[in-house]
Design a protein around this motif. Structure first.
Motif, PDB file in Angstrom:
ATOM      1  N   LEU A   1       0.807  -1.214   0.000  1.00 14.71           N
ATOM      2  CA  LEU A   1       0.000   0.000   0.000  1.00 14.71           C
ATOM      3  C   LEU A   1       0.846   1.272   0.000  1.00 14.71           C
ATOM      4  O   LEU A   1       0.312   2.376  -0.113  1.00 14.71           O
ATOM      5  CB  LEU A   1      -0.937   0.002   1.209  1.00 14.71           C
ATOM      6  N   LYS A   2       2.150   1.130   0.122  1.00 13.71           N
ATOM      7  CA  LYS A   2       3.041   2.288   0.038  1.00 13.71           C
ATOM      8  C   LYS A   2       3.395   2.624  -1.411  1.00 13.71           C
ATOM      9  O   LYS A   2       4.011   3.662  -1.667  1.00 13.71           O
ATOM     10  CB  LYS A   2       4.333   2.015   0.818  1.00 13.71           C
ATOM     11  N   LYS A   3       3.019   1.756  -2.345  1.00 16.25           N
ATOM     12  CA  LYS A   3       3.352   1.986  -3.745  1.00 16.25           C
ATOM     13  C   LYS A   3       2.479   3.099  -4.331  1.00 16.25           C
ATOM     14  O   LYS A   3       1.244   2.974  -4.334  1.00 16.25           O
ATOM     15  CB  LYS A   3       3.161   0.698  -4.556  1.00 16.25           C
ATOM     16  N   PRO A   4       3.082   4.172  -4.833  1.00 22.61           N
ATOM     17  CA  PRO A   4       2.283   5.270  -5.399  1.00 22.61           C
ATOM     18  C   PRO A   4       1.386   4.822  -6.550  1.00 22.61           C
ATOM     19  O   PRO A   4       0.249   5.300  -6.677  1.00 22.61           O
ATOM     20  CB  PRO A   4       3.346   6.262  -5.893  1.00 22.61           C
ATOM     21  N   ARG A   5       1.866   3.890  -7.388  1.00 21.11           N
ATOM     22  CA  ARG A   5       1.048   3.440  -8.516  1.00 21.11           C
ATOM     23  C   ARG A   5      -0.213   2.744  -8.037  1.00 21.11           C
ATOM     24  O   ARG A   5      -1.300   2.925  -8.610  1.00 21.11           O
ATOM     25  CB  ARG A   5       1.860   2.498  -9.411  1.00 21.11           C
ATOM     26  N   LEU A   6      -0.085   1.931  -6.996  1.00 22.99           N
ATOM     27  CA  LEU A   6      -1.244   1.229  -6.455  1.00 22.99           C
ATOM     28  C   LEU A   6      -2.237   2.227  -5.858  1.00 22.99           C
ATOM     29  O   LEU A   6      -3.447   2.141  -6.111  1.00 22.99           O
ATOM     30  CB  LEU A   6      -0.804   0.213  -5.401  1.00 22.99           C
ATOM     31  N   ILE A   7      -1.750   3.180  -5.083  1.00 22.82           N
ATOM     32  CA  ILE A   7      -2.628   4.179  -4.488  1.00 22.82           C
ATOM     33  C   ILE A   7      -3.338   4.978  -5.567  1.00 22.82           C
ATOM     34  O   ILE A   7      -4.532   5.281  -5.463  1.00 22.82           O
ATOM     35  CB  ILE A   7      -1.831   5.118  -3.572  1.00 22.82           C
TER      36      ILE A   7
END
Length: 392
Positions: A200-206
């Motif tokens: 959940l720290k991945k900018p793309r996922l967010i």
């Protein structure tokens, strides 16, 4: 596509019927329980809030449970919640049963999304998701309008009893069609829970989660309050609500089907074409809502575009969360239902303004505009295929 995937879709049909059916029942519920239509609309948000909380919570709790047992248990709890909802005469109790049903639905969908992704090759997640979500779109085509007709003829409680009844064959299908496993295979040698949550720290996922939430918020903002638009703005009878819901459902099925073919390899095409059209469609529907032919045509178009974009973005969530094999489904479910919770709440505040019943339609247009403003400067990231390729 494997047979177990279609059995999961049958259960999603029952749950999708419940999630969407309030769009045609709100006036009846409000009258019976002596609350306003806006207050009754909070039931949709209650369900969505339960889904938001329940998706990660239930996914964590069920992480080491046998897959078939998890799915079956969630369906049975869902059945019990609808039985209680059908029997109550208290709005707070009905509200509580919607939250419990949502928790069960969230747990089921989180596990089902993860299960669906493991039943197909790695590059077919979009198609598997399309089959699974077809349960929801068939619910909007058949289950929700059927529930609306049933509610109009026999009262809203009859629809709740019908959903409880549909859960029985869904449970039997899961029990007989989903293989029993001591522990889900992906969990035996997979990453730890801490490592999965770290995704959940991945900018793309967010980013794709936020965009999925915004598009779904736009969808639910209007869909939840579609009934007053049909009866009051267009001046049609209650049974025409079912026609509008069927058209929206047929459109959603078409949208998911098209997206299922394109979302694995050409997500950028879906977003680049569908996004601007969806943005134009909501204000157009608000302007033409008093014209029945235009109303029904645009309801179909908006159903198609909303589900094409929504399912494509949720497929992107599954790709971007590939490092969280048991939690990815909960991330996708949470994104969908953050939107489903926020949309009706925002839209409800517009019902008492000068725009009245058309307020939710304008709200949907605004939410899509925000999504496109966020997505445009990051369009190559959003459109990345299989998490690493950038589509031209």
């Amino acid at each position: 596509m494997p047979l177990p995937l279609y059995l999961l879709a049958m259960a999603v049909f029952a749950m999708g019927t419940s999630e969407f059916m309030l769009a045609g029942l709100l006036p009846d519920i409000a009258s019976d329980l002596d609350v306003t239509v806006g207050t009754a609309g909070v039931l949709t948000s209650a369900f969505a809030i339960g889904m938001i909380i329940g998706a990660p919570l239930m996914a964590v709790l069920a992480r080491n449970w046998p897959g078939r047992s998890s799915l079956l248990g969630f369906v049975l709890v869902f059945l019990a919640a609808h039985t209680a909802g059908a029997a109550t005469s208290s709005f707070p109790v009905l509200f509580a049963t919607r939250v419990v049903a949502a928790l069960a639905n969230a747990g089921f969908l989180a596990v089902a999304l993860t299960t669906a992704a493991t039943l197909v090759p790695a590059d077919k997640k979009g198609r598997a998701l399309a089959v699974l979500l077809s349960g929801t779109t068939v619910a909007t085509i058949a289950g929700v309008p059927g529930g609306s007709v049933l509610g109009a003829l026999l009262g809203w409680r009859a629809t709740f009893w019908a959903v409880a009844a549909i859960c029985l064959p869904a449970a039997i299908g899961i029990l007989t069609g989903i293989p029993a496993r001591p522990v889900k295979a992906e969990e035996a040698d997979g990453p730890s829970l801490r490592a999965e949550l770290a995704q959940l720290k991945k900018p793309r996922l967010i980013l794709v989660m936020v965009l999925g939430a915004l598009v779904n918020a736009a969808t639910f903002a209007s869909f939840t309050f579609l009934a007053p638009v049909v009866t009051d703005t267009a001046g049609l009878g209650e049974l025409w609500i079912s026609v509008a819901l069927v058209l929206f459902g047929v459109g959603s099925f078409a949208g998911v089907t098209v997206a299922g073919r394109l979302s694995d390899r050409r997500p950028g095409l879906v977003l680049a074409v569908g996004g601007p059209l969806l943005l134009i469609g909501w204000p157009a529907l608000a302007v033409l809502a008093d014209q029945p032919i235009a109303l029904f045509a645009l309801v179909f178009v908006q159903g198609t575009l909303s589900f094409a974009l929504g399912s494509t973005l949720i497929t992107r969530v599954l790709y971007e969360a590939a490092g969280a094999p048991t939690m990815a489904g909960s991330y996708a479910t949470a994104a969908l239902n953050i939107g489903a919770a926020a949309g009706p709440l925002i839209a409800a505040t517009t019902l008492s303004t000068a725009v009245g019943n058309l307020g939710p339609l304008w709200t949907s247009g605004l939410l899509v505009a925000v999504a496109l403003l966020i997505a445009f400067p990051l369009r190559t990231v959003v459109a990345a295929g299989r998490s690493t390729e950038v589509l031209q």
